[in-house]
Design a protein around this motif. Structure first.
Motif, short mmCIF file in Angstrom:
data_model
loop_
_atom_site.label_atom_id
_atom_site.label_comp_id
_atom_site.label_asym_id
_atom_site.label_seq_id
_atom_site.Cartn_x
_atom_site.Cartn_y
_atom_site.Cartn_z
N HIS A 50 36.75 44.41 41.70
CA HIS A 50 37.91 43.60 41.28
C HIS A 50 39.24 44.34 41.35
N LYS A 108 43.41 37.47 39.87
CA LYS A 108 42.58 36.58 39.06
C LYS A 108 41.21 36.50 39.71
N ARG A 109 40.34 35.80 39.08
CA ARG A 109 38.95 35.78 39.53
C ARG A 109 38.65 34.55 40.37
N CYS A 110 38.17 34.74 41.58
CA CYS A 110 37.71 33.60 42.39
C CYS A 110 36.49 33.00 41.69
N CYS A 131 32.94 34.63 41.94
CA CYS A 131 32.85 36.09 42.04
C CYS A 131 32.48 36.78 40.73
N GLN A 142 32.09 40.66 40.83
CA GLN A 142 31.92 41.98 41.45
C GLN A 142 31.45 43.01 40.44
N GLY A 179 34.65 45.51 47.52
CA GLY A 179 34.50 45.07 46.13
C GLY A 179 35.77 44.61 45.46
N ARG A 233 40.98 30.49 45.01
CA ARG A 233 41.23 31.65 45.88
C ARG A 233 42.68 32.11 45.81
S1 SF4 Z 1 36.13 37.34 45.72
FE1 SF4 Z 1 37.36 39.11 46.27
S2 SF4 Z 1 39.45 38.47 45.79
FE2 SF4 Z 1 38.10 37.07 44.68
S3 SF4 Z 1 37.86 37.98 42.66
FE3 SF4 Z 1 36.16 38.69 43.91
S4 SF4 Z 1 36.80 40.65 44.75
FE4 SF4 Z 1 38.64 39.59 44.00
#
Ligand code: SF4
Length: 353
Positions: free
Chosen positions: A15, A20-22, A25, A27, A65, A137
């Protein structure tokens, strides 16, 4: 010429750089803490010793990541500087990073070039703005187009990540996404099905009944169509589906996860090729197929599933699959009483729907 992938030393920066968080996701399941630049240096040093001596394949340090180019410039430099000694000594050949399409402006690309970054993996995920919006996104399809164009102009190797089954996605939207991405001519693709992971924002939506992941069968059908559309484009698919990992098993809640997803998709394509053949030559009571030695298990399918399905579908008693060195990889040859007929994946066509 077949693309030889480099040996990767993966450095996870979970991250890092993400504002912000997709929605899909998490990670954080891959690693507990973000390593410091000094820690990265010791990790790369230790990893270099593990390569067998005389290893001919290129070696790449990969920052995965997070969104590498979205972290402050001085932090990017701190990480990249730690790799410089390995590049100068020849222990490492280049660097790869993964990032977001809206964090790839000209000045960022200049910095990446300065430090020996060769490959940039861009998280495009979809080329449909509504899907991107629903997946939180925070970027548009247009930004993927402009970022990829810039990266190629600067001479980077570009990989594009796509996802299937995000909120608002459909087979038609995935195929439209793929058409647009093919036009961008990236050097390779990765395609992942959307999974519901513990503590990812998607978990709540799924628990409320407001998101339904694809089934494994649907994912195979979508990916099959996608792979066939890529035939003849010379854009390789570096990976389909997430790498099997202990953490994934722990965090997985729902969705089309299978450790050999790519092989399942290829098997499905062979099933369609076999079916196409036998519909064209219906008089074959015990059809005999030949394929490249490397393709035998994929043609047969897991637990001989393709043979069983073809027998049932066509009402034949037996189907034989044998290897032959002169059959090209990816092709299938049917031997009839009077002739041999070769079919390639690109010969398979589907209706638009
Ligand atoms: S998908 Fe990629 S851009 Fe989106 S929160 Fe996770 S690591 Fe970040």
């Amino acid at each position: 010429m077949k693309r030889v992938s480099p040996l990767i030393i993966p450095v996870f920066l979970p991250h890092l750089g993400c504002q912000k968080r997709c929605i899909f996701c998490n990670q954080k399941m891959m690693a507990q803490a973000v390593p410091s630049p000094a820690h990265v240096r010791s990790f790369v040093e230790a990893s270099c010793y593990q390569f067998p001596s005389g290893q001919a394949r290129k070696k790449q340090v990969a920052f995965y990541g997070g969104s590498f180019t979205a972290i402050p410039e001085e932090d990017q430099r701190s990480y990249l500087k730690e790799i410089e000694p390995f590049l100068s000594s020849g222990k490492i050949d280049s660097i790869r990073i993964s990032t977001r399409p809206d964090a790839l402006e000209e000045e960022v690309l200049s910095l990446l070039k300065e430090y020996g970054v060769k490959t940039v993996e861009v998280g495009a995920q979809s080329m449909i703005d509504e899907v991107l919006f629903l997946s939180q996104r925070g970027h548009s399809a247009e930004e993927t187009i402009s970022a990829t164009t810039r990266l190629k102009h600067w001479g980077f190797e570009v990989g594009i990540h796509l996802m299937i089954g995000l909120p608002g996605d459909s087979l038609d939207r995935f195929l439209k996404t793929l058409d647009q991405v093919i036009d961008l001519k990236p050097h390779f693709l990765r395609i992942h099905p959307t999974l519901v992971l513990k503590r990812a924002p998607l978990e709540a939506l799924w628990r409320e009944g407001n998101y339904t992941p694809l089934t494994l069968e649907e994912a195979i059908q979508w990916l099959k169509r996608g792979l066939l559309n890529l035939e003849g484009t010379s854009i390789p698919v570096a990976r389909i589906g997430l790498q099997p990992a202990e953490e994934l098993e722990v965090f997985y809640l729902a969705g089309p996860y299978h450790p050999s997803l790519h092989q399942l998709v290829d098997s499905e394509i062979y099933f369609d090729m076999g079916r196409h053949f036998l519909e064209t030559y219906p008089d074959e009571s015990e059809p005999r197929f030949f394929c490249h030695p490397k393709d035998v298990s994929t043609v047969r399918g897991q637990k001989n599933g393709n043979i069983q399905r073809l027998k049932e579908y066509l009402g034949v008693k037996a189907i034989f699959v044998q290897q032959r060195d002169d059959v090209p990889q990816g092709a299938l040859l049917l031997q009839t009483a009077t002739q041999e007929v070769l079919i390639q994946k690109s010969d398979i066509r589907y209706d638009k729907n």
